[in-house]
Design a protein around this motif. Sequence first.
Motif, PDB file in Angstrom:
ATOM      1  N   ALA A  81       9.501  11.639  -9.705  1.00  0.00           N
ATOM      2  CA  ALA A  81      10.795  11.173 -10.211  1.00  0.00           C
ATOM      3  C   ALA A  81      10.672   9.896 -11.035  1.00  0.00           C
ATOM      4  N   GLY A  82       9.436   9.442 -11.262  1.00  0.00           N
ATOM      5  CA  GLY A  82       9.223   8.247 -12.082  1.00  0.00           C
ATOM      6  C   GLY A  82       9.390   6.953 -11.324  1.00  0.00           C
ATOM      7  N   ILE A  83       9.359   6.999  -9.997  1.00  0.00           N
ATOM      8  CA  ILE A  83       9.472   5.783  -9.188  1.00  0.00           C
ATOM      9  C   ILE A  83       8.069   5.304  -8.852  1.00  0.00           C
ATOM     10  N   ALA A  84       7.786   4.035  -9.168  1.00  0.00           N
ATOM     11  CA  ALA A  84       6.471   3.470  -8.879  1.00  0.00           C
ATOM     12  C   ALA A  84       6.258   3.406  -7.367  1.00  0.00           C
ATOM     13  N   VAL A  85       5.040   3.734  -6.933  1.00  0.00           N
ATOM     14  CA  VAL A  85       4.713   3.747  -5.502  1.00  0.00           C
ATOM     15  C   VAL A  85       3.481   2.887  -5.265  1.00  0.00           C
ATOM     16  N   GLU A  86       3.535   2.033  -4.243  1.00  0.00           N
ATOM     17  CA  GLU A  86       2.391   1.212  -3.855  1.00  0.00           C
ATOM     18  C   GLU A  86       2.073   1.432  -2.374  1.00  0.00           C
ATOM     19  N   GLU A  87       0.794   1.682  -2.088  1.00  0.00           N
ATOM     20  CA  GLU A  87       0.294   1.681  -0.708  1.00  0.00           C
ATOM     21  C   GLU A  87      -0.566   0.434  -0.553  1.00  0.00           C
ATOM     22  N   ARG A  88      -0.166  -0.454   0.325  1.00  0.00           N
ATOM     23  CA  ARG A  88      -0.911  -1.705   0.501  1.00  0.00           C
ATOM     24  C   ARG A  88      -0.509  -2.342   1.825  1.00  0.00           C
ATOM     25  N   ARG A  89      -1.139  -3.424   2.139  1.00  0.00           N
ATOM     26  CA  ARG A  89      -0.743  -4.174   3.321  1.00  0.00           C
ATOM     27  C   ARG A  89       0.585  -4.877   3.016  1.00  0.00           C
ATOM     28  N   VAL A  90       1.525  -4.747   3.940  1.00  0.00           N
ATOM     29  CA  VAL A  90       2.873  -5.276   3.718  1.00  0.00           C
ATOM     30  C   VAL A  90       3.233  -6.167   4.906  1.00  0.00           C
ATOM     31  N   SER A  91       3.711  -7.345   4.610  1.00  0.00           N
ATOM     32  CA  SER A  91       4.077  -8.271   5.687  1.00  0.00           C
ATOM     33  C   SER A  91       5.511  -8.006   6.150  1.00  0.00           C
ATOM     34  N   LEU A  92       5.833  -8.516   7.322  1.00  0.00           N
ATOM     35  CA  LEU A  92       7.187  -8.364   7.850  1.00  0.00           C
ATOM     36  C   LEU A  92       8.192  -9.076   6.950  1.00  0.00           C
ATOM     37  N   PHE A  93       7.763 -10.178   6.317  1.00  0.00           N
ATOM     38  CA  PHE A  93       8.632 -10.895   5.380  1.00  0.00           C
ATOM     39  C   PHE A  93       9.147  -9.957   4.285  1.00  0.00           C
ATOM     40  N   GLU A  94       8.254  -9.096   3.778  1.00  0.00           N
ATOM     41  CA  GLU A  94       8.640  -8.211   2.684  1.00  0.00           C
ATOM     42  C   GLU A  94       9.649  -7.156   3.129  1.00  0.00           C
ATOM     43  N   PHE A  95       9.600  -6.773   4.373  1.00  0.00           N
ATOM     44  CA  PHE A  95      10.611  -5.843   4.883  1.00  0.00           C
ATOM     45  C   PHE A  95      11.930  -6.564   5.156  1.00  0.00           C
ATOM     46  N   HIS A  96      11.847  -7.775   5.706  1.00  0.00           N
ATOM     47  CA  HIS A  96      13.079  -8.535   5.963  1.00  0.00           C
ATOM     48  C   HIS A  96      13.853  -8.790   4.674  1.00  0.00           C
ATOM     49  N   THR A  97      13.145  -8.968   3.582  1.00  0.00           N
ATOM     50  CA  THR A  97      13.797  -9.367   2.322  1.00  0.00           C
ATOM     51  C   THR A  97      13.848  -8.233   1.294  1.00  0.00           C
ATOM     52  N   ILE A 132       7.237  12.986  -4.154  1.00  0.00           N
ATOM     53  CA  ILE A 132       8.559  13.138  -4.780  1.00  0.00           C
ATOM     54  C   ILE A 132       8.881  11.917  -5.635  1.00  0.00           C
ATOM     55  N   ALA A 133       8.602  10.725  -5.124  1.00  0.00           N
ATOM     56  CA  ALA A 133       8.924   9.494  -5.849  1.00  0.00           C
ATOM     57  C   ALA A 133       8.155   9.415  -7.166  1.00  0.00           C
ATOM     58  N   ARG A 134       6.873   9.706  -7.114  1.00  0.00           N
ATOM     59  CA  ARG A 134       6.066   9.639  -8.346  1.00  0.00           C
ATOM     60  C   ARG A 134       6.561  10.659  -9.373  1.00  0.00           C
TER      61      ARG A 134
END
Length: 647
Positions: free
Chosen positions: A580-596, A576-578
């Motif tokens: 709608a023109g929303i960029a999507v990334e699947e990758r390793r994500v740290s907890l820092f990136e979720f906190h911020t 759905i996101a793609r």
Amino acid sequence: SLLLLLLFAKADAGRQQRKGIHGVCSLSLERDAALCCPMLAIRGAAAMCTCRAVVAKNGEELKIFAHFLLLPQDLRASVTGYAATTPPDMSTKRIQLFASPRSLSTALMYSFAQRPDTHVVDEPLYAYHLGLNPSIYRPYRDQLMAAQSADGAAVVRDVLMGPCDKPVAFYKNIGKQMVGLDWSFLKECYSVILVRNPVHVIAKFSEKAEADLDETGLPMLVQILCYLHKHSAKVCVVDADVLAARPEAVLRDLCRFVDIPFVDSMLHWQAGPKPYDGLWASHWYGSTHRSTGFDASESRQSQVPTDLMPLVTAAYPFYMLLKTHAIASKVVTGSDTIEDHGLQLPRLPDERNRNILVWVGDGLCPREYAAMSVFDSSVQGGDAVWEGVRVYGGRIFHLDQHLRRLFASAKAMAFENVPSAEFITNAIRATLKANGMTDGAHMRLTLSRGEKTTSSMNPKFNVYGCRLIVLAEWKPVEGAATYDNSKGVRLVTAANRRNPPQCVDSKIHHCNLINNILPKIQANVANAADAIMLDTEGFVSETNATNLFCVRSGVLVTPLAEFCLPGITRATVMEIARAAGIAVEERRVSLFEFHTADEVFTTGTMGELTPVTEIDGRQIGNGERGPVTKTIQELFRARTQTEGVPI
């Protein structure tokens, strides 16, 4: 809710005319059928059926031998209907106890006798019962027949419904003593059916009683319950083993049923014979005379002789049918509500789910009967796979994707004799149609490796094939406690790590969920909705129940599906996101990136898309649902209204 199999037999016309004749006929019964032995009218003669053996097992047909006692003509005059010459005293609350043998009926009578407002009577129909059964030997027969009326209708009129000088009257009866009577008087009484596990009863049959199904009293108790339900009479069921284990809880419920106050004195009595005992007490009441209350610690089990095990098997369906209706049968801990991360919920969040039908194995059954064998692999070791599926607007959403994943998980687990997609789809449709569910419903599909022949983790003992459960419940997305899709939820990070593929691959959607449950307990303790789980290197994997997304600078980011289940809703959101023109990334994500992150949300079949407003005490964005989350929510909901397999 009582589904009974009525077994009819034919007797030779000439033999019916002879007095006291016993005929034998053979019947067959399919596996798991509930056997009922009703009173039969065979060409005008009253008859009572008792079974001496057993039911089919694993598809094999065994013989059941039904023993018919044909009552002689001269006794039929004594089984006339109840006709009160004067109206009964309706100011007295009359409790009619109907018990099976060895079911603590005397102890319950002693309990009610401790009430100052209650008059108790011990088996007033005993002489009537012996009169109908002249072949039954009792050493006190002559004494009893002289002391007690054998006219059943008169006993009903003059005793059970006769004058009483107290507000409450308690009459102890054995269920089989009701044979041949007009039961209409029960509409004016409070009926209590006292039942006990036949395993405990039959083990002692060799001591004093003849071993047959009639002697258990269970078929007659089922008939009484059916009659009372049919006529909307007041009735409750008490399980004797629950009464012994939790006497105060049962007695309080029983008093509530009769609308009388519970008194503490009902829990204890003096040891020894009682003035209201029947004259047979010295032959039967030894253990009860030694008691001073209900004692769950007293040994209640003897070895069941091998030759009586078929009788246990035949009697057990009757017991389970009655037990389903028993009061205080489940221990409920805590308050009347359940608190889930700040929300107060009733114990049963949706009352519509109290009487649902569940598909188990090959067909539908009421909720109270929905169960798996203790030998099933799901019980033995969580050896099963599952899917959660939603229903929207008369359609089963993403059914094909869920079935593909279910079969993939089953293949990874090396399941054999897996049911076909057609069988499972038909079971789903049958379940939804039977429950009238077309919208706002959630299904949990469980496919077990199946029942084992013996307790073991070895799949070699799974010889019966897989077993399917379709559990459909009313669970609108908006009412799901864990998922507030408008205001959002709080998350915490769990101490437990998500299983890596070298341990248990999370792509297998299996039922051994301890790796998920332990983090959920941590979330409960922290008063959070769910817990974020990290992989073994500290990167975010998912929550204990859902996939995770975050929005950073307009980009939608989600962890790689290496340590998590690649969710079907997760895949739909990325599609759905793609679109709608929303960029999507699947990758390793740290907890820092979720906190911020600017926005965070979870995805799953149960809750769809749920905003996250706080993680580990850190506010996410402005603490409210973000614009990207809202947009994808709306686009996802639009899909649910148009896609899916019709029910």
